[in-house]
Design a protein around this motif. Structure first.
Motif, PDB file in Angstrom:
ATOM      1  N   GLN A 478       0.810  -1.206   0.000  1.00  7.32           N
ATOM      2  CA  GLN A 478       0.000   0.000   0.000  1.00  7.32           C
ATOM      3  C   GLN A 478       0.852   1.269   0.000  1.00  7.32           C
ATOM      4  OE1 GLN A 478      -3.273  -0.118  -0.367  1.00  7.32           O
ATOM      5  NE2 GLN A 478      -3.291  -2.360  -0.277  1.00  7.32           N
ATOM      6  N   GLU A 479       1.956   1.247   0.758  1.00  4.31           N
ATOM      7  CA  GLU A 479       2.815   2.407   0.894  1.00  4.31           C
ATOM      8  C   GLU A 479       4.221   1.939   1.232  1.00  4.31           C
ATOM      9  OE1 GLU A 479       1.125   4.697   4.007  1.00  4.31           O
ATOM     10  OE2 GLU A 479       1.412   3.159   5.548  1.00  4.31           O
ATOM     11  N   PRO A 480       5.245   2.836   1.166  1.00  3.84           N
ATOM     12  CA  PRO A 480       6.616   2.429   1.487  1.00  3.84           C
ATOM     13  C   PRO A 480       6.700   1.717   2.836  1.00  3.84           C
ATOM     14  CG  PRO A 480       6.614   4.612   0.522  1.00  3.84           C
ATOM     15  CD  PRO A 480       5.181   4.236   0.700  1.00  3.84           C
ATOM     16  N   LEU A 481       7.523   0.655   2.876  1.00  2.00           N
ATOM     17  CA  LEU A 481       7.659  -0.171   4.080  1.00  2.00           C
ATOM     18  C   LEU A 481       8.700   0.448   5.008  1.00  2.00           C
ATOM     19  CD1 LEU A 481       7.751  -3.639   2.264  1.00  2.00           C
ATOM     20  CD2 LEU A 481       5.761  -2.347   3.052  1.00  2.00           C
ATOM     21  N   LYS A 482       8.352   0.553   6.284  1.00  4.59           N
ATOM     22  CA  LYS A 482       9.274   1.149   7.258  1.00  4.59           C
ATOM     23  C   LYS A 482       9.087   0.464   8.606  1.00  4.59           C
ATOM     24  CE  LYS A 482       5.952   4.929   7.724  1.00  4.59           C
ATOM     25  NZ  LYS A 482       5.740   6.376   7.557  1.00  4.59           N
ATOM     26  N   LEU A 483       9.797   0.927   9.608  1.00  6.19           N
ATOM     27  CA  LEU A 483       9.801   0.321  10.928  1.00  6.19           C
ATOM     28  C   LEU A 483       8.378   0.109  11.447  1.00  6.19           C
ATOM     29  CD1 LEU A 483      12.023  -0.582  12.915  1.00  6.19           C
ATOM     30  CD2 LEU A 483      11.739   1.602  14.088  1.00  6.19           C
ATOM     31  N   ASN A 484       8.136  -1.127  11.964  1.00  5.21           N
ATOM     32  CA  ASN A 484       6.861  -1.543  12.580  1.00  5.21           C
ATOM     33  C   ASN A 484       5.762  -1.866  11.566  1.00  5.21           C
ATOM     34  OD1 ASN A 484       7.918  -1.250  15.200  1.00  5.21           O
ATOM     35  ND2 ASN A 484       7.424   0.948  15.206  1.00  5.21           N
ATOM     36  N   THR A 485       6.043  -1.756  10.243  1.00  5.03           N
ATOM     37  CA  THR A 485       5.071  -2.216   9.249  1.00  5.03           C
ATOM     38  C   THR A 485       4.986  -3.737   9.300  1.00  5.03           C
ATOM     39  OG1 THR A 485       5.719  -0.380   7.828  1.00  5.03           O
ATOM     40  CG2 THR A 485       4.423  -2.121   6.814  1.00  5.03           C
ATOM     41  N   ARG A 486       3.794  -4.286   9.063  1.00 10.85           N
ATOM     42  CA  ARG A 486       3.607  -5.739   9.057  1.00 10.85           C
ATOM     43  C   ARG A 486       2.850  -6.171   7.794  1.00 10.85           C
ATOM     44  NH1 ARG A 486       4.249  -8.721  13.677  1.00 10.85           N
ATOM     45  NH2 ARG A 486       4.767  -7.575  15.585  1.00 10.85           N
ATOM     46  N   GLY A 487       2.939  -7.469   7.471  1.00 13.47           N
ATOM     47  CA  GLY A 487       2.118  -8.018   6.404  1.00 13.47           C
ATOM     48  C   GLY A 487       2.910  -8.738   5.329  1.00 13.47           C
ATOM     49  N   LEU A 488       2.164  -9.101   4.269  1.00  8.95           N
ATOM     50  CA  LEU A 488       2.744  -9.900   3.183  1.00  8.95           C
ATOM     51  C   LEU A 488       3.848  -9.154   2.440  1.00  8.95           C
ATOM     52  CD1 LEU A 488      -0.511 -11.484   1.702  1.00  8.95           C
ATOM     53  CD2 LEU A 488       1.167 -12.579   3.194  1.00  8.95           C
ATOM     54  N   ALA A 489       3.721  -7.826   2.326  1.00 11.34           N
ATOM     55  CA  ALA A 489       4.753  -7.069   1.630  1.00 11.34           C
ATOM     56  C   ALA A 489       6.078  -7.132   2.387  1.00 11.34           C
ATOM     57  CB  ALA A 489       4.312  -5.611   1.473  1.00 11.34           C
ATOM     58  N   VAL A 490       6.009  -7.069   3.713  1.00  7.42           N
ATOM     59  CA  VAL A 490       7.225  -7.194   4.530  1.00  7.42           C
ATOM     60  C   VAL A 490       7.799  -8.607   4.401  1.00  7.42           C
ATOM     61  CG1 VAL A 490       8.177  -6.995   6.858  1.00  7.42           C
ATOM     62  CG2 VAL A 490       6.375  -5.429   6.119  1.00  7.42           C
TER      63      VAL A 490
END
Length: 561
Positions: A478-490
């Protein structure tokens, strides 16, 4: 009579007569590419008579010996009947009155056995626009038959443009996402029409000039470039030439053939209202005949009705005068309109020549939506602005995203994806072209389907640094991945970095973007010359995808992604 070895304009789909125009070659290349991918769907659409079935038969001749084919010509079947037909085509024995489960089980067992012996299986369905939603869903389920490494069944859908509309339905989005190659076949261009006719005649052993130039122009006007209509008219016109003991076909024979087969050209009848000798003149002649008939009636009836008939005669004469006056006005208006049109065309040509001077006359700059359609075709997507709506919304359903940026050639080289350049003409118009290849100072650009090699220097005065591109996103991005992001993209990011380090790592789907992953991203960005901010945005994810996955279009080589 003409010394032919066969029927050059038969409407049967004989691959020997296939004229490989530029778009027919592209269509065949898409099919070959899709079949070679080992699973999923290949989609070929086009208007009636544009050569879809012939292209597919040409594909069949190129299939390797280890390929088994099930070809369905009548798709107006239920889901059960479809599977029964597939089993019949592949000579799979089925029980009497089988259920869907029985047929699926037997087909799955057959495909596994074929795969074990090194055989590939292809299912080809013609007239697929007639398939129901239920049957299409059953066809999608057939692609679930797979091993750990590849699909067991390759499916080719052939149909008219309505098939694209059918597959755009929300309930069929899962099927649409499994299409690995798609192509829309259009009619021949006016330039390709003479080559098409000569090709079919030469295959039949005729090398002379059978159709006059004016005849071919008339033929294209009547058929719009549809090969099947060209064949029908050419065949009938040759019969007319034989009947008149002529060795060449002229425009009159084409018109006569069209009137016999198509019942005349309705557009021509409408257009000729303002031409001499047509509708106004016919009305004048009919009115004159009416006057003569009235005079005859006067003689026959005597003078009892004299006053009444004379009044009718005066009315008819008045109508004749009005018709003549209207006819003269229409003729003058027609001449004025023709002169205005010629002036507008001359002005348009002059403006086009001033837009981008480095382009040859046969290549025209294009608008943003056409450029996006060309760009998406490199991703295997068949985008039509009038049907598919906003382009950036359209690509989301295929796990793609649009990005608009500004920068330098170094930024584009680092991106390594085809891009749309925004060019500003001398008249301050915004024009667009697609960069498909870059090699040093040279690049290959596409303008409305035509490619040309240019240098960066030629573009320097017209490119403002703006460009757009499409990229394949991680799942659920959905948006750029950064600290504390979770999910399939990570999960995708962590798995990709582990793969890059040659580490076999099992990553849970709800993994967090922790400090350790943040540090890995920072190292990756520094190593590959990206902005080192420890945030995995488009540039970082595209670079990782380029290194770990080859399934995407690249500026370093042509091809589909």
């Amino acid at each position: 009579y003409f010394g032919l070895s066969g029927k050059p304009f038969s409407i049967a789909p004989d691959p020997r007569y296939l004229f490989m125009s530029e778009q027919h070659r592209e269509a065949l290349a898409h099919l070959v590419y899709g079949v070679g991918e080992g699973g999923g769907f290949v989609l070929l659409t086009g208007e009636v008579g544009t050569g879809k079935t012939t292209v597919c038969r040409c594909l069949l001749e190129q299939l390797p010996d280890n390929t088994q084919l099930a070809f369905i010509l009548n798709p107006k079947l239920s889901a059960t009947e479809l599977l029964e037909t597939v089993c019949d085509e592949l000579h799979i024995e089925t029980p009497e009155n089988p259920s869907l489960k029985d047929l699926n089980d037997r087909l799955n067992a057959y495909l596994l056995d074929s795969h074990a012996t090194g055989k590939n299986t292809v299912l080809m369905i013609d007239e697929a626009q007639n398939l129901s939603t239920e049957v299409l869903e059953q066809i999608r389920l057939l692609t679930n038959l797979e091993t750990n490494k590849q699909k067991l069944l390759q499916i080719i859908l052939i149909g008219q443009p309505e098939l694209k509309d059918l597959l755009a339905k929300h309930e069929l989005r899962q099927l649409a996402q499994r299409i690995t190659a798609r192509y829309h076949l259009r009619p021949l261009t006016q330039e390709e029409c003479p080559a098409y006719i000569h090709h079919r005649l030469s295959v039949s052993g005729y090398q002379d000039h059978l159709f006059e130039d004016k005849a071919i122009e008339e033929l294209y006007r009547r058929t719009g470039g549809v090969p099947r209509l060209i064949n029908v008219l050419c065949d009938r016109a040759m019969l007319g030439a034989y009947a008149k003991n002529r060795k060449t076909v002229d425009a009159k024979m084409i018109k006569h053939a069209a009137s016999e087969i198509m019942g005349g050209d309705q557009r021509e009848q409408q257009a000729d209202v303002m031409k001499p000798g047509r509708t106004p003149g016919q009305g004048w002649r009919l009115s004159t005949i009416a006057v003569v008939v009235l005079l005859a009636v006067v003689v026959v009836l005597g003078f009892g009705e004299r006053e009444k008939l004379l009044q009718s005669l005066a009315n008819e004469q008045g109508e004749v005068s009005n018709l003549q006056q209207n006819y003269t006005q229409l003729t003058e208006q027609n001449l004025d309109l023709r002169a205005q049109l010629q002036q507008l065309l001359a002005e348009k040509k002059e403006r086009e020549e001033q837009l981008l001077p480095f382009l040859p006359a046969n290549i025209k700059p294009t608008n943003r939506l056409i450029a996006y359609a060309e760009l998406l075709s490199m991703w295997g997507l068949d985008y039509n602005a009038s049907l598919d709506g906003d382009v950036c919304d359209y690509v989301l359903q295929y796990q793609r995203r649009c990005e608009v940026d500004s920068g330098t050639w170094e930024d584009i080289n680092l991106l390594d994806r085809p891009v749309i350049l925004e060019l500003i003409s001398a008249t301050n118009q915004r024009l667009y072209g697609v960069v498909t290849q870059v090699s040093g100072e040279e690049l290959l650009m596409n303008f409305d389907g035509k490619s040309i090699r240019l240098s960066r220097q030629q573009l320097a005065a017209y490119w403002n640094g703006n460009y757009a591109y499409v990229w394949a996103t991680p799942p659920d991005y959905q948006e750029p991945l950064k600290l504390n992001t979770r999910g399939l993209a990570v999960q995708w990011l962590k798995t990709g970095l582990a793969k890059l380090a040659d580490i076999d790592l099992i990553v849970p789907p709800n993994v967090a973007y922790d400090e350790d992953l943040q540090y890995q991203v920072l190292q990756f960005q520094q190593k590959y010359g990206l902005e080192a901010d420890a945030v995995a945005g488009p540039a970082t994810l595209i670079m990782l995808n380029s290194i770990t996955n080859s399934d995407h279009p690249s500026l370093s080589s042509e091809g589909e992604g």
